[in-house]
Design a protein around this motif. Structure first.
Motif, PDB file in Angstrom:
ATOM      1  N   UNK A   1      -3.622   2.750   3.790  1.00 38.48           N
ATOM      2  CA  UNK A   1      -4.160   1.413   3.854  1.00 38.48           C
ATOM      3  C   UNK A   1      -5.384   1.324   2.612  1.00 38.48           C
ATOM      4  N   UNK A   2      -5.713   2.027   2.102  1.00 40.33           N
ATOM      5  CA  UNK A   2      -6.858   1.901   0.941  1.00 40.33           C
ATOM      6  C   UNK A   2      -6.170   1.834  -0.334  1.00 40.33           C
ATOM      7  N   UNK A   3      -6.557   1.152  -1.179  1.00 41.17           N
ATOM      8  CA  UNK A   3      -5.961   0.871  -2.631  1.00 41.17           C
ATOM      9  C   UNK A   3      -6.316   1.982  -3.436  1.00 41.17           C
ATOM     10  N   UNK A   4      -7.141   2.982  -3.018  1.00 45.80           N
ATOM     11  CA  UNK A   4      -7.386   4.080  -3.922  1.00 45.80           C
ATOM     12  C   UNK A   4      -6.430   5.312  -3.319  1.00 45.80           C
ATOM     13  N   UNK A   5      -5.968   5.259  -2.311  1.00 47.06           N
ATOM     14  CA  UNK A   5      -5.108   6.271  -1.648  1.00 47.06           C
ATOM     15  C   UNK A   5      -3.579   5.842  -1.638  1.00 47.06           C
ATOM     16  N   UNK A   6      -3.210   4.825  -1.724  1.00 48.62           N
ATOM     17  CA  UNK A   6      -1.826   4.345  -1.653  1.00 48.62           C
ATOM     18  C   UNK A   6      -0.977   4.833  -2.792  1.00 48.62           C
ATOM     19  N   UNK A   7       0.349   5.041  -2.800  1.00 47.15           N
ATOM     20  CA  UNK A   7       1.007   5.265  -3.844  1.00 47.15           C
ATOM     21  C   UNK A   7       1.378   4.167  -4.678  1.00 47.15           C
ATOM     22  N   UNK A   8       1.924   4.329  -5.925  1.00 46.22           N
ATOM     23  CA  UNK A   8       2.029   3.099  -6.993  1.00 46.22           C
ATOM     24  C   UNK A   8       3.399   2.363  -6.356  1.00 46.22           C
ATOM     25  N   UNK A   9       4.195   2.950  -5.565  1.00 41.88           N
ATOM     26  CA  UNK A   9       5.363   2.283  -5.067  1.00 41.88           C
ATOM     27  C   UNK A   9       4.864   0.930  -3.932  1.00 41.88           C
ATOM     28  N   UNK A  10       3.938   1.380  -3.507  1.00 39.27           N
ATOM     29  CA  UNK A  10       3.355   0.356  -2.384  1.00 39.27           C
ATOM     30  C   UNK A  10       2.486  -0.654  -3.181  1.00 39.27           C
ATOM     31  N   UNK A  11       1.655  -0.017  -4.100  1.00 38.13           N
ATOM     32  CA  UNK A  11       0.876  -1.120  -5.005  1.00 38.13           C
ATOM     33  C   UNK A  11       1.649  -1.975  -5.652  1.00 38.13           C
ATOM     34  N   UNK A  12       2.911  -1.825  -6.018  1.00 36.47           N
ATOM     35  CA  UNK A  12       3.764  -2.685  -6.585  1.00 36.47           C
ATOM     36  C   UNK A  12       4.018  -3.794  -5.845  1.00 36.47           C
ATOM     37  N   UNK A  13       4.181  -3.683  -4.327  1.00 36.30           N
ATOM     38  CA  UNK A  13       4.310  -4.858  -3.476  1.00 36.30           C
ATOM     39  C   UNK A  13       3.079  -5.886  -3.528  1.00 36.30           C
ATOM     40  N   UNK A  14       2.049  -5.450  -4.028  1.00 35.95           N
ATOM     41  CA  UNK A  14       0.792  -6.353  -4.169  1.00 35.95           C
ATOM     42  C   UNK A  14       1.049  -7.567  -5.409  1.00 35.95           C
ATOM     43  N   UNK A  15       2.119  -7.371  -6.191  1.00 34.06           N
ATOM     44  CA  UNK A  15       2.467  -8.373  -7.322  1.00 34.06           C
ATOM     45  C   UNK A  15       3.262  -9.448  -6.662  1.00 34.06           C
TER      46      UNK A  15
END
Length: 284
Positions: free
Chosen positions: A226-240
């Protein structure tokens, strides 16, 4: 001696080309559009042209230098993806190798039953197991920890990897085991000196399979981290996609970068993937 060219071989080759070329084009179209977006300026990314009027590498500069608020943790999230994928590959390889050796070579009682029960879990879609997995990780206090995702992916990958290694192990001649034991080799020495060297292609194949499975995972990574500093880049792409005016050109540039490591890994070990995953498919 040159191979004789016949009408049948030419016809077969032509049929393969007629099928293969359209499939290749169909497969490459999404990748081409991703690349097209990645090199297009923001105002022309959705113009619909086959090639931008002013192609640019500015989007990659924005990604690499983390110049957008969606990319504040780009390198950290890429590192998270790499660490989690490698950890899953290594742990899965250890578990599957030991289990396959025990079932196939040591003939432990109930081993085949356990393997078949583990394979039975694949009858249940992985998405259906997401909530029970979330609950389990919560009971053990692992939610939000990268270990939650690592253990979940090892659980998903291990049954198939055990089965592949067990099938490949069954093809090894038992005379090698008997000769080693007659020389006084212990089960551990048999495992280290006889079993592992002969299983290298299959080990590389299942290790690569587990690594790529973890690298491309989205659902479990989204639920368990759940933390932005622990998630994978694949999950972070969803924030776009959370904004009405998403920066598609940055999303595609980041996605293209994210796709490069698994592509490199696959093509590096491609010959092992083919031979290793098919080992034991047909018993002699």
């Amino acid at each position: 001696m040159k191979k004789r060219i016949t009408l049948k071989s030419v016809t077969t080759e032509a049929k393969l080309l007629l099928i293969g070329i359209p499939l290749l084009i169909w497969t490459m179209i999404p990748i081409y559009h991703m690349f097209l977006f990645a090199i297009s300026p923001r105002d022309s990314a959705t113009s619909g042209r086959l090639w931008p009027d002013a192609p640019t590498l500015k989007n990659f500069e924005v990604v690499f230098l983390q110049k957008h608020h969606y990319l504040n943790h780009f390198w950290l999230q890429m590192w998270n993806s790499l660490i989690i994928a490698v950890a899953v590959g290594v742990i899965t390889l250890f578990v599957a190798t030991a289990a396959a050796f025990a079932i196939s070579r040591l003939k432990v009682r109930g081993g085949r039953t356990v393997m078949n029960l583990a394979l039975f879990t694949y009858f249940i879609p992985a998405a259906f197991l997401a909530v029970p997995m979330y609950k389990t990780m919560g009971n053990y206090g692992l939610l939000g920890s990268q270990w939650a995702l690592i253990l979940a992916m090892v659980t998903i990958a291990s049954p198939y990897c055990i089965w592949v290694l067990k099938q490949a192990s069954d093809k090894l001649p038992y005379e090698l085991d008997e000769a080693a034991m007659m020389d006084g080799a212990s089960p551990l020495q048999l495992f280290r000196l006889v079993y592992l060297p002969l299983m290298v292609p299959s080990l590389v194949a299942v290790g690569t399979y587990a690594l790529l499975l973890a690298w491309n995972e989205y659902l479990y990574a989204f639920l368990l981290l759940s933390n932005d500093r622990s998630v994978t880049l694949g999950v972070a792409l969803g924030s776009f996609l959370s904004a009405d005016d998403s920066p598609w050109e940055l999303l595609m540039a980041t996605g293209l970068i994210y796709a490069l490591p698994p592509a490199a890994i696959y093509y590096t070990f491609k010959r092992y993937m083919v031979s290793g995953l098919t080992a034991g498919a047909v018993k002699s």
